[in-house]
Design an enzyme around this catalytic site. Structure first.
Site, PDB file in Angstrom:
ATOM      1  N   HIS A 140      -3.933   1.497  -6.384  1.00 34.20           N
ATOM      2  CA  HIS A 140      -3.960   2.753  -5.623  1.00 34.20           C
ATOM      3  C   HIS A 140      -2.638   2.965  -4.905  1.00 34.20           C
ATOM      4  O   HIS A 140      -1.793   2.059  -4.861  1.00 34.20           O
ATOM      5  CB  HIS A 140      -5.096   2.712  -4.594  1.00 34.20           C
ATOM      6  CG  HIS A 140      -4.997   1.509  -3.695  1.00 34.20           C
ATOM      7  ND1 HIS A 140      -5.698   0.351  -3.920  1.00 34.20           N
ATOM      8  CD2 HIS A 140      -4.253   1.281  -2.576  1.00 34.20           C
ATOM      9  CE1 HIS A 140      -5.404  -0.539  -2.997  1.00 34.20           C
ATOM     10  NE2 HIS A 140      -4.532  -0.002  -2.160  1.00 34.20           N
ATOM     11  N   ASP A 229      -3.641  -7.633  -6.438  1.00 38.73           N
ATOM     12  CA  ASP A 229      -4.700  -7.247  -5.518  1.00 38.73           C
ATOM     13  C   ASP A 229      -5.725  -6.377  -6.243  1.00 38.73           C
ATOM     14  O   ASP A 229      -5.383  -5.603  -7.142  1.00 38.73           O
ATOM     15  CB  ASP A 229      -4.070  -6.470  -4.361  1.00 38.73           C
ATOM     16  CG  ASP A 229      -5.065  -6.054  -3.304  1.00 38.73           C
ATOM     17  OD1 ASP A 229      -5.580  -6.926  -2.594  1.00 38.73           O
ATOM     18  OD2 ASP A 229      -5.339  -4.836  -3.195  1.00 38.73           O
ATOM     19  N   HIS A 233     -10.865  -3.428  -9.799  1.00 40.23           N
ATOM     20  CA  HIS A 233     -10.838  -1.968  -9.699  1.00 40.23           C
ATOM     21  C   HIS A 233      -9.936  -1.348 -10.765  1.00 40.23           C
ATOM     22  O   HIS A 233      -9.704  -0.136 -10.750  1.00 40.23           O
ATOM     23  CB  HIS A 233     -10.391  -1.552  -8.298  1.00 40.23           C
ATOM     24  CG  HIS A 233     -11.359  -1.951  -7.233  1.00 40.23           C
ATOM     25  ND1 HIS A 233     -12.533  -1.282  -7.024  1.00 40.23           N
ATOM     26  CD2 HIS A 233     -11.342  -2.980  -6.350  1.00 40.23           C
ATOM     27  CE1 HIS A 233     -13.204  -1.868  -6.025  1.00 40.23           C
ATOM     28  NE2 HIS A 233     -12.498  -2.902  -5.612  1.00 40.23           N
ATOM     29  N   GLU A 256      -6.975 -11.205  -7.762  1.00 38.67           N
ATOM     30  CA  GLU A 256      -8.083 -11.242  -6.808  1.00 38.67           C
ATOM     31  C   GLU A 256      -9.271 -10.494  -7.382  1.00 38.67           C
ATOM     32  O   GLU A 256      -9.205  -9.281  -7.600  1.00 38.67           O
ATOM     33  CB  GLU A 256      -7.661 -10.593  -5.488  1.00 38.67           C
ATOM     34  CG  GLU A 256      -8.793 -10.532  -4.479  1.00 38.67           C
ATOM     35  CD  GLU A 256      -8.727  -9.306  -3.575  1.00 38.67           C
ATOM     36  OE1 GLU A 256      -9.138  -9.428  -2.415  1.00 38.67           O
ATOM     37  OE2 GLU A 256      -8.276  -8.233  -4.032  1.00 38.67           O
TER      38      GLU A 256
END
Length: 474
Positions: A140, A229, A233, A256
């Site tokens: 993001h 990270d 997602h 992660e």
């Protein structure tokens, strides 16, 4: 800062080392001096080559210049890798979570330092034989309402916008974390009307190019690895495109994904199958927390079926940890915080075992700023206890692990003929006779207490004090 909370941190091991004559009078400088003396005392038995030093320390939210100053001490302890917080341009905020709201990937800039300071940190690390692993946030970009630094506006004016509308997924907040479609395409939102973090569309060729160029820039600057990270997602297939042969050949890569045995197949398995990267071993971390908790058994942490039953990752895909920055600083993760002594004992297991890349968390505490919530992990990597455990890990690196004894309260395992670890989580001492296959006549040093034993036969008698660990090296 005086270590006024030291009676709550690593109490028993510090007492065993004789380093707490007066709790309130122990300063950080004294800790560092004690650490140096512990290392000097053990160095003849435990000094390992740089090739053996793989222990990673997360210096969370540390400025690059401060990391550079710390590198000689890190090298003397025996750390091998430093996990550095995101270095790219982020929102105009001094809070730690601001580092996880990217604004631009074309420059190294922000509260942690500029590109020259970043380069100097890497060069110093390499001089001392340490590697730099950088935190990467690719899922993001920054919330539309977040303040932007002046440099972001200058970059946009000079070179144009980094992303356009088609580089993002349609806007909606993730509301069901069991829905993989929402996980990979929706926004991470904070509630109360928060629009969340704009979710990049990894199907966009522009997103791929921007993010690959950033990784290549970091490699050209000398970076040795990446920690991704929020991996779950993003689509597993994206990492096949992103992590080219050139990038994978030059970097240690891990990610992660927060998952345990119950969510392993949905959240972790696709990435294990479709990528070659390692991951934080959240399944093992969950196994450790249950084992050290009330009613748990330490025998479970050495169960041969842990990997097949999704209670641990395969050895070659595992970064083993007990703490990272999310756990103490986010309300949703604080239930993962262990009792201080249990945390130390868990580190003894992680640094004593033969599998995975061990990972240690350390921050700057409340006075370090950035919104850190407590001082318990301030300069934690300097702990003489952890320093001795790192020395043990380096001394036995590459040897096989054999479980000698395990039950609810204690576990004992050897590392070839080079070392032995014994851990007792319970409130009473335990006595054991174990056959460790140590050569008769050889001498072993116990690193946490500093005493020596001479092997006089095939069996060793071990008395493990309550709530403590023993680590013997040849």
């Amino acid at each position: 800062m005086l270590l006024s909370n030291c009676l709550q941190r690593f109490v028993l091991p510090w007492i065993l080392l004789g380093l707490l004559p007066s709790c309130g009078s122990v300063t950080r400088d004294q800790v560092a001096q004690s650490l140096a003396s512990v290392y000097a005392k053990n160095s003849g038995a435990t000094l390992a080559s740089a090739a053996n030093k793989d222990v990673m320390v997360q210096l969370f939210n540390w400025p690059f210049r401060q990391i550079t100053s710390e590198i000689p001490a890190l090298a003397s302890i025996g750390y091998g890798q430093i996990h550095v917080s995101p270095p790219n341009l982020t929102i105009d905020s001094d809070q730690w979570w601001g580092r996880y709201q990217p604004v631009d990937y074309r420059v190294i800039a922000g509260p942690l330092g500029d590109q020259e300071e970043f380069r100097a940190m890497i060069q110093t690390a390499h001089t001392y034989g340490l590697k730099i692993v950088v935190d990467i946030v690719f899922n993001h970009t920054a919330n539309e309402n977040s303040p932007l630094p002046a440099q972001a506006l200058a970059l946009k004016k000079q070179y144009g916008a980094l992303f356009s509308a088609q580089d993002y997924h349609p806007e909606f907040c993730i509301t069901n974390y069991n829905d993989v479609g929402q996980l990979r395409n929706g926004r991470l939102c904070g509630g109360l009307g928060d629009r969340g973090l704009p979710d990049l569309n990894q199907a966009s060729e522009n997103v791929l190019k921007v993010q690959q160029d950033f990784l290549k820039m970091l490699l050209e600057l000398g970076v040795d690895g990446f920690r991704f990270d929020a991996v779950k997602h993003m689509e597993p297939s994206y990492f096949k495109k992103l992590l080219s042969d050139e990038i994978r050949a030059k970097a240690f890569i891990f990610g992660e994904i927060i998952a345990d045995a119950s969510s392993y197949d949905r959240d972790l398995a696709p990435y294990i199958q479709e990528t070659s990267m390692a991951f934080y071993d959240f399944p093992l971390r969950d196994t450790l927390q249950k084992a050290f908790g009330f009613g748990g058994s330490l025998a479970s942490i050495v169960d041969a079926g842990n990997v097949s039953q999704r209670r641990a990752l395969p050895w070659n895909r595992s970064v083993t940890f007990i703490m990272n920055h999310d756990i103490p600083n986010n309300d949703g993760f604080r239930s993962m915080i262990l009792d201080p002594v249990d945390e130390t004992l868990a580190y003894a297991f992680l640094l004593g075992r033969s599998e995975g890349v061990p990972y240690i968390f350390s921050d700057l505490g409340i006075k370090g700023g950035g919104g850190i919530r407590e001082d318990r992990w301030a300069y934690a990597h300097r702990s003489p206890v952890l320093a001795s455990m790192v020395s043990f890990h380096n001394a036995v690196h590459g040897t096989n692990m054999r479980v000698l004894e395990a039950d609810a309260c204690h576990v004992i395992f050897s590392r070839g003929d080079r070392g032995l670890v014994a851990i007792n989580k319970c409130g009473s001492a335990t006595n054991s006779f174990v056959k460790a296959d140590f050569p008769s006549g050889d001498t072993y040093r116990e690193l946490l207490q500093g005493r020596e034993i001479k092997v006089q036969g095939p069996y060793l008698e071990l008395n493990i004090p309550p709530r403590s660990a023993l680590m013997f090296v040849k």
